[in-house]
Design a protein around this motif. Structure first.
Motif, PDB file in Angstrom:
ATOM      1  N   ASN A 169       0.869  -1.216   0.066  1.00 19.42           N
ATOM      2  CA  ASN A 169      -0.046   0.014  -0.042  1.00 19.42           C
ATOM      3  C   ASN A 169       0.798   1.378   0.093  1.00 19.42           C
ATOM      4  O   ASN A 169       0.630   2.073  -0.708  1.00 19.42           O
ATOM      5  N   ALA A 170       1.872   1.211   0.729  1.00 20.64           N
ATOM      6  CA  ALA A 170       2.950   2.270   0.846  1.00 20.64           C
ATOM      7  C   ALA A 170       3.630   2.637  -0.439  1.00 20.64           C
ATOM      8  O   ALA A 170       3.756   3.752  -0.922  1.00 20.64           O
TER       9      ALA A 170
ATOM     10  N   ARG B  65       3.033   5.772  -3.035  1.00 20.27           N
ATOM     11  CA  ARG B  65       4.054   6.466  -3.672  1.00 20.27           C
ATOM     12  C   ARG B  65       4.006   6.312  -5.158  1.00 20.27           C
ATOM     13  O   ARG B  65       4.233   7.672  -5.836  1.00 20.27           O
ATOM     14  N   GLN B  66       3.715   5.331  -5.694  1.00 27.61           N
ATOM     15  CA  GLN B  66       3.430   5.375  -7.159  1.00 27.61           C
ATOM     16  C   GLN B  66       2.200   6.322  -7.582  1.00 27.61           C
ATOM     17  O   GLN B  66       2.377   6.908  -8.726  1.00 27.61           O
ATOM     18  N   LEU B  67       1.265   6.222  -6.631  1.00 26.73           N
ATOM     19  CA  LEU B  67       0.201   7.246  -6.847  1.00 26.73           C
ATOM     20  C   LEU B  67       0.378   8.824  -6.951  1.00 26.73           C
ATOM     21  O   LEU B  67       0.123   9.491  -7.732  1.00 26.73           O
TER      22      LEU B  67
ATOM     23  N   ARG C 264       0.211  11.048  -9.977  1.00 27.71           N
ATOM     24  CA  ARG C 264      -0.400  12.304  -9.740  1.00 27.71           C
ATOM     25  C   ARG C 264       0.438  13.501 -10.495  1.00 27.71           C
ATOM     26  O   ARG C 264       0.083  14.319 -11.188  1.00 27.71           O
ATOM     27  N   ARG C 265       1.665  13.451 -10.040  1.00 26.09           N
ATOM     28  CA  ARG C 265       2.682  14.515 -10.423  1.00 26.09           C
ATOM     29  C   ARG C 265       2.851  14.482 -11.947  1.00 26.09           C
ATOM     30  O   ARG C 265       2.659  15.474 -12.840  1.00 26.09           O
ATOM     31  N   ASP C 266       2.884  13.274 -12.570  1.00 27.74           N
ATOM     32  CA  ASP C 266       3.249  12.989 -13.951  1.00 27.74           C
ATOM     33  C   ASP C 266       1.856  13.521 -14.821  1.00 27.74           C
ATOM     34  O   ASP C 266       1.793  14.111 -15.805  1.00 27.74           O
TER      35      ASP C 266
END
Length: 345
Positions: free
Chosen positions: A184-185, A189-191, A195-197
């Motif tokens: 989940n962590a 981080r991937q999320l 989001r930034r991308d």
């Protein structure tokens, strides 16, 4: 108690058999045993049933002698020189009566003691039966308790196994939970990175959309200009189409006239075709008749051919027979020539 007394009585009689081998002595001792120890009045039948020794007169004789001895012993003689004979007899009878009364009292006391002993034995038997019943009940209770303890032990074992399995499953679930937390962590981080991308891509898309909108506006202006040019060209083409339509109408009228002429010519041709079809039908009928005759002639020809073949086959057979006959004649002539020569010689 009767069964127990009979058993004890049988044991006592067997003991007397070993001590007294003479029949009369044995019967006399058995009479004394029955009368004095067991309080039973002996009879000849009873004695014979118990001893079964000698003839039937033996127990009767022994019984008479026993009663005589008992009466003789029960008489008490008072030997005193100064007392008259009648007084002596009365005193003896008095003492005998006292002895008999004392013996009866002793028998009654013995019977009371026997009854008390029997009651005690019955109570003891009842207590023993109750003790046996209690023992059986306690044994059944103990067996039931053992069964319950065994079932409880089995259940405890099963529960222990289930608890161990539960602990193992719990530890496995905790491990999976830790892994899920880590995943989940990582996904979080991937999320965030996504989001930034996405924000960067969205900014790029906004810029591209603005550029596309500007291009669309310029394209729209060009299309409006093209539409004006097309509208002008369309008006010009419409005029040309109208002119071509008038020309086509004149050509259509001319074609209709020519079509009517051709239609009339076609009617004449159809009439001629009808006449020709009638002639053709007559010719066809004649041709069918000729074909039928040809088939008949062909059938006759086939029959003639078959007959000719038959004749030819017969001719071949006759020719072979003639050739065979010629050969036989030649052989006969060849054989006859030497015979003639021999005859001449």
């Amino acid at each position: 108690m009767t069964i127990i007394n009979d058993a004890v009585l049988s044991q006592d009689i067997e003991a007397l058999r070993e001590r007294f081998t003479h029949t009369q002595e044995l019967y006399r001792e058995v009479c004394a045993l029955l009368f004095f120890r067991y309080g039973i009045t002996p009879t000849a039948n009873k004695l014979y049933q118990l001893v079964r020794k000698g003839s039937m007169s033996a127990p009767a004789e022994a019984l008479n002698k026993f009663w005589g001895d008992l009466r003789e012993k029960s008489r008490t003689r008072i030997e005193h020189p100064d007392l008259p004979e009648e007084l002596k007899n009365l005193a003896g009878e008095l003492v005998a009566t006292l002895w008999t009364s004392a013996q009866a009292a002793a028998q009654e006391s013995l019977a009371a003691h026997r009854a008390e002993a029997q009651e005690f034995v019955l109570q003891a038997k009842a207590m023993a039966a109750a003790a046996i019943a209690d023992r059986d009940t306690e044994r059944l209770a103990a067996q039931s308790l053992k069964s319950e303890l065994k079932v409880a032990g089995d259940q405890i074992s099963i529960q222990r196994e289930e608890l161990a399995a539960t602990k193992e499953a719990s530890s496995s679930l905790l491990t999976r939970l830790d892994e899920a937390k880590q995943n989940n962590a990582a996904l979080q981080r991937q999320l965030e990175a996504a989001r930034r991308d996405f924000a960067a891509e969205l900014d790029k898309l906004h810029a591209a959309a603005q550029l596309a909108e500007e291009r669309s506006r310029s394209t729209e202006r060009r299309m409006l200009l093209d539409m004006d040019r097309e509208r002008t060209a369309t008006a010009k083409l419409q005029k040309e189409v109208d002119a071509l339509g008038a020309e086509s109408l004149r050509a259509a009228i001319q074609h209709r006239k020519e079509f009517n002429t051709l239609q009339q010519t076609l009617g004449d041709s159809r009439q001629k075709n009808g006449q020709l079809e009638g002639a053709l039908q007559a010719v066809t009928t004649s041709l069918d008749r000729a074909n039928l005759e040809t088939k008949q002639i062909q059938a006759q020809l086939n029959d003639s051919t078959a007959q000719t073949m038959s004749y030819r086959s017969q001719a071949e057979d006759l020719r072979r027979q003639w050739e065979e006959t010629q050969q036989l004649l030649k052989k006969a002539q060849a054989t006859k020539a030497p015979e003639r020569r021999q005859r001449r010689l």
